[in-house]
Design an enzyme around this catalytic site. Sequence first.
Site, PDB file in Angstrom:
ATOM      1  N   LYS A 116      12.212 -22.787  -1.281  1.00 26.61           N
ATOM      2  CA  LYS A 116      10.816 -22.799  -0.902  1.00 26.61           C
ATOM      3  C   LYS A 116       9.729 -22.916  -1.768  1.00 26.61           C
ATOM      4  CE  LYS A 116       9.010 -20.815   2.700  1.00 26.61           C
ATOM      5  NZ  LYS A 116       7.397 -22.041   2.320  1.00 26.61           N
ATOM      6  N   GLU A 149       7.654 -11.010  -6.241  1.00 26.58           N
ATOM      7  CA  GLU A 149       6.701 -10.088  -6.989  1.00 26.58           C
ATOM      8  C   GLU A 149       4.667 -10.687  -6.678  1.00 26.58           C
ATOM      9  OE1 GLU A 149       3.376 -11.647  -8.692  1.00 26.58           O
ATOM     10  OE2 GLU A 149       4.472 -13.065  -9.583  1.00 26.58           O
ATOM     11  N   CYS A 209      -1.854 -13.556  -9.167  1.00 24.59           N
ATOM     12  CA  CYS A 209      -1.442 -12.884  -9.091  1.00 24.59           C
ATOM     13  C   CYS A 209      -2.021 -11.622 -10.132  1.00 24.59           C
ATOM     14  CB  CYS A 209      -0.113 -12.168  -8.665  1.00 24.59           C
ATOM     15  SG  CYS A 209       0.529 -12.817  -9.891  1.00 24.59           S
ATOM     16  N   GLU A 240      -7.711  -7.544  -2.601  1.00 22.52           N
ATOM     17  CA  GLU A 240      -7.169  -8.629  -3.610  1.00 22.52           C
ATOM     18  C   GLU A 240      -7.648 -10.084  -3.119  1.00 22.52           C
ATOM     19  OE1 GLU A 240      -3.856 -11.133  -5.724  1.00 22.52           O
ATOM     20  OE2 GLU A 240      -3.144 -10.730  -3.531  1.00 22.52           O
TER      21      GLU A 240
END
Length: 328
Positions: A4, A79, A113, A214
């Site tokens: 997905k 992750e 990331c 982040e």
Amino acid sequence: MVWKPASYTPMSAMEIYRALAKAGLPKGVVNVIYGPGATVGNELVRHPKIDYVSFTGETTTGKLIMQQAAAGIKRIGLELGGKNPGIVFDDANIEEAVRAIVFGGLRNTGQACGAISRVLVHESVHEKLVNRLAEVARGLVIGYPLDDNTDMGPLVSKAQEEKVLGYIDFGKKAGFKVVLDGGKLSGDTYDKGYFVNPVIFDDVDPKSRLAQEEIFGPVITVIPFRTEQEAIEVANSVIYGLTASVFTKDPAKAFRVARRLQAGTVWINDAYTQPTEGIWGGYKQSGIGRELGLYGLEEFLEIKQVYVDTTGSLDRPHWRTVMKIDKL
């Protein structure tokens, strides 16, 4: 495999699926399904026929997936996010460090990331690095992402644009020094996407939101340090631990610092170089497990022991010792 893709990036998954089909992969081995994570993603994670869940995305969603997978005791690989430091020591090649930081921090418009989002620089070379960093970043070409002359494209969505602009506004209101100002771009090509100029903040408080959370956009924070110990402590002071970069001409120092950094990948005098045969994954809230290489392959495998006795003998010491079974 049931794949997905993210709702905002559906087409790349379809092209890969078409390539696999064209290569002759049997139908049904790889399946692509589209839809929002709140419905389709949740159903996949909870489905009893799904044995292993591998997720790449932000940390909040990773926590929800852990909760969903726990009901079925499913194995997971996560992750997740990063707030990655680039540590520049006083003996570093400044030009090399700057180019690595610009590449590692602003590639894919900072939507990566493993991007360098915090630059920790020794106070003796602080001014030199900041000035050169702003100069190189200012020269980047921002435009249509499929144009070969473009260095930085748009952000992925309106929501992401608003998030990034919100952090930029926060940094300015907090009084952090702006050495490269940026913001929303408009006109011509820029009206067709969510384009934001890169921004560099200097002398940022390492405990502030700007240095802890982040952002996932073209925002770089610069934090000066005095000692190696201070640099390591600041680098490790966030909830994430995905990547880090160390810039120095001293190999002993480079490996000494790399060992103490809480990060799944540490680059020395480089940034965001990732060979497929290497491993990828994070410490702390940057994830669970590893991708790529043999470690990544083993994440998708179960280990089984099969024991066969070929003697045909009934004289088994472990039977006799534990249960006196030879008397039965």
